[in-house]
Scaffold this active site. Structure first.
Site, PDB file in Angstrom:
ATOM      1  N   THR A  86       0.827  -1.213   0.000  1.00  0.00           N
ATOM      2  CA  THR A  86       0.000   0.000   0.000  1.00  0.00           C
ATOM      3  C   THR A  86       0.867   1.271   0.000  1.00  0.00           C
ATOM      4  OG1 THR A  86      -1.362  -1.276   1.528  1.00  0.00           O
ATOM      5  CG2 THR A  86      -2.016   1.012   1.156  1.00  0.00           C
ATOM      6  N   HIS A 115      -8.683  -0.220   2.288  1.00  0.00           N
ATOM      7  CA  HIS A 115      -8.403  -1.646   2.465  1.00  0.00           C
ATOM      8  C   HIS A 115      -9.712  -2.437   2.359  1.00  0.00           C
ATOM      9  CE1 HIS A 115      -4.228  -1.303   3.478  1.00  0.00           C
ATOM     10  NE2 HIS A 115      -4.398  -0.782   4.676  1.00  0.00           N
ATOM     11  N   ARG A 141      -0.567  -9.176  -3.289  1.00  0.00           N
ATOM     12  CA  ARG A 141       0.770  -9.732  -3.035  1.00  0.00           C
ATOM     13  C   ARG A 141       0.663 -11.210  -2.712  1.00  0.00           C
ATOM     14  NH1 ARG A 141       4.886  -7.480   1.721  1.00  0.00           N
ATOM     15  NH2 ARG A 141       6.771  -8.387   0.843  1.00  0.00           N
ATOM     16  N   SER A 165       4.550 -10.385   6.555  1.00  0.00           N
ATOM     17  CA  SER A 165       4.629  -8.936   6.712  1.00  0.00           C
ATOM     18  C   SER A 165       3.632  -8.469   7.774  1.00  0.00           C
ATOM     19  CB  SER A 165       4.335  -8.272   5.356  1.00  0.00           C
ATOM     20  OG  SER A 165       4.441  -6.885   5.462  1.00  0.00           O
TER      21      SER A 165
HETATM   22  P1  A3P Z   1       7.690  -6.447   4.263  1.00  0.00           P
HETATM   23  O1  A3P Z   1       7.063  -6.495   5.616  1.00  0.00           O
HETATM   24  O2  A3P Z   1       7.688  -7.780   3.578  1.00  0.00           O
HETATM   25  O3  A3P Z   1       9.038  -5.822   4.278  1.00  0.00           O
HETATM   26  P2  A3P Z   1       1.808  -1.995   3.238  1.00  0.00           P
HETATM   27  O4  A3P Z   1       2.427  -0.788   2.652  1.00  0.00           O
HETATM   28  O5  A3P Z   1       0.610  -2.483   2.488  1.00  0.00           O
HETATM   29  O6  A3P Z   1       1.615  -1.864   4.692  1.00  0.00           O
HETATM   30  O7  A3P Z   1       2.864  -3.165   3.001  1.00  0.00           O
HETATM   31  C1  A3P Z   1       4.078  -3.169   3.695  1.00  0.00           C
HETATM   32  C2  A3P Z   1       5.084  -3.978   2.917  1.00  0.00           C
HETATM   33  O8  A3P Z   1       5.524  -3.217   1.779  1.00  0.00           O
HETATM   34  C3  A3P Z   1       6.320  -4.236   3.765  1.00  0.00           C
HETATM   35  O9  A3P Z   1       6.793  -5.506   3.338  1.00  0.00           O
HETATM   36  C4  A3P Z   1       7.220  -3.093   3.345  1.00  0.00           C
HETATM   37  O10 A3P Z   1       8.573  -3.320   3.620  1.00  0.00           O
HETATM   38  C5  A3P Z   1       6.941  -3.015   1.860  1.00  0.00           C
HETATM   39  N1  A3P Z   1       7.246  -1.700   1.280  1.00  0.00           N
HETATM   40  C6  A3P Z   1       7.133  -0.487   1.869  1.00  0.00           C
HETATM   41  N2  A3P Z   1       7.530   0.472   1.030  1.00  0.00           N
HETATM   42  C7  A3P Z   1       7.904  -0.119  -0.116  1.00  0.00           C
HETATM   43  C8  A3P Z   1       8.426   0.368  -1.346  1.00  0.00           C
HETATM   44  N3  A3P Z   1       8.630   1.645  -1.554  1.00  0.00           N
HETATM   45  N4  A3P Z   1       8.689  -0.532  -2.313  1.00  0.00           N
HETATM   46  C9  A3P Z   1       8.476  -1.857  -2.115  1.00  0.00           C
HETATM   47  N5  A3P Z   1       8.007  -2.374  -0.957  1.00  0.00           N
HETATM   48  C10 A3P Z   1       7.713  -1.518   0.027  1.00  0.00           C
END
Ligand code: A3P
Length: 325
Positions: free
Chosen positions: A71, A135, A157, A165
């Site tokens: 997100t 969400h 994902r 995560s």
């Molecule tokens: P991990 O916990 O596997 O590292 P959301 O944003 O939906 O809360 O999802 C969080 C997940 O997206 C985390 O994964 C986080 O590290 C990853 N994430 C956050 N920023 C990101 C970015 N700029 N590019 C890719 N993944 C990213």
């Protein structure tokens, strides 16, 4: 009984305590099944109000995700693309909002404002075209969203990585209700997780994207990690702001990819040491949104047996839909 007339009165009259409950995880309180979706009590209230009062506009763009599916990244990319004429990216981006704001602070969430700002009317003050996020599963969106043709970008994902995560995130944000990974795994496989079952979330948007590909763009995190530049182009096309040949030749696509990359965002002071209160009454460290961003990190948390079990649950639930991981 008198019908409540304002969102505030409705909030008072809504009684999520009557809904069937399951133990908490990812929230401090038990979650309840509201219209087929597992939600915390506060979000259930918000959803009822959003469904009744949110006024969609035909040019709204809604970014939809199951939590922990990328997100933060999607918001950053969509914000940078949609606002590139106001906020230069590349050479002159020293004061770009993404350098000083958590991406979540730049895109309004459909179901959070009611807890945070106490009124759905806050969303009405945003200028068009609005970039919003949610969400909520597709079936819980206010009916006008589809009726008016609002466009939706859905990012999903690989479910095992989502679970890992989510488990890390939940235990960081709610250390007092720490859940062992094995228990989180069991609940997730049963479909009991916030905004879940995860497969219903995926399927709702997947089916919409198949039926209405011009209205719902369905993306996968792992594909986006493998080729971010082409996903940035796809996003820009979809929100009807394609890159001009001049922008292409100036390297703007690559600049946006770089600005929004995990490595870049994670190290910014706002994201490494700032705090946020996205839902109201729960201050969390911005760094929890930036963990490892590794595709396949589940391998470090699950046994082969667990992986096979979750894979087979997902395969069975998605069976015949054409959606695979
Ligand atoms: P991990 O916990 O596997 O590292 P959301 O944003 O939906 O809360 O999802 C969080 C997940 O997206 C985390 O994964 C986080 O590290 C990853 N994430 C956050 N920023 C990101 C970015 N700029 N590019 C890719 N993944 C990213």
């Amino acid at each position: 009984q008198t019908k409540p007339s304002s969102p505030e009165e409705e909030e008072e009259s809504f009684t999520p305590s009557t809904l069937p409950k399951r133990e908490a995880w990812l929230t401090a309180c038990a979650i309840s099944q509201f219209q087929g979706c597992w939600l915390g009590p506060e979000v259930s209230k918000s959803v009822a109000l959003v469904q009744a009062h949110f006024q969609p506009r035909p040019d709204d763009i809604i970014l939809a995700t199951y939590p922990k599916s990328g997100t933060t990244w999607l918001k950053a990319l969509a914000f940078a693309i949609a606002n590139r004429s106001r906020h230069a990216v590349g050479g002159g981006d020293d004061d770009h909002p993404l350098l000083t704001h958590l991406p979540h602070a730049l895109v309004a969430n459909l179901e959070f404002p009611l807890r945070h700002h106490h009124s759905v009317t806050e969303l009405e003050t945003l200028p068009s075209p609005r970039l919003l996020c949610t969400h909520l599963p597709e079936q819980l969106l206010p009916s006008g969203v589809s009726g008016l043709g609002c466009r939706i970008v859905y990012l999903c994902r690989e479910p095992k990585d989502v679970l890992v995560s989510m488990w890390h995130y939940m235990n960081k944000v709610y250390p007092d209700s720490f859940t062992e990974f094995d228990r989180a795994f069991e609940l997730f496989c049963e479909g009991v997780s916030i905004y879940g079952p995860v497969w219903d979330h995926y399927l709702g948007y997947w089916k919409r994207s198949v039926a209405e590909p011009n209205r719902v763009l369905f993306l996968k995190y792992d594909d986006m990690m493998a080729d971010p530049a082409n996903h940035v182009r796809m996003l820009a096309e979809f929100i009807r702001a394609p890159f001009t040949p001049e922008e292409e030749s100036s390297g703007m696509v690559e600049d946006i990819v770089k600005l929004c990359s995990f490595q870049n965002l994670k190290k910014l002071p706002v994201n490494s040491s700032g705090v946020t209160d996205p839902v109201g009454g729960l201050v969390i460290e911005n760094s929890v949104f930036f963990r490892t961003a590794k595709v396949g990190d589940w391998e470090n948390h699950m046994t082969e047996e667990m992986a096979e079990k979750l894979d087979s649950v997902i395969e069975e639930k998605l069976g015949g839909s054409g959606l695979t991981f």
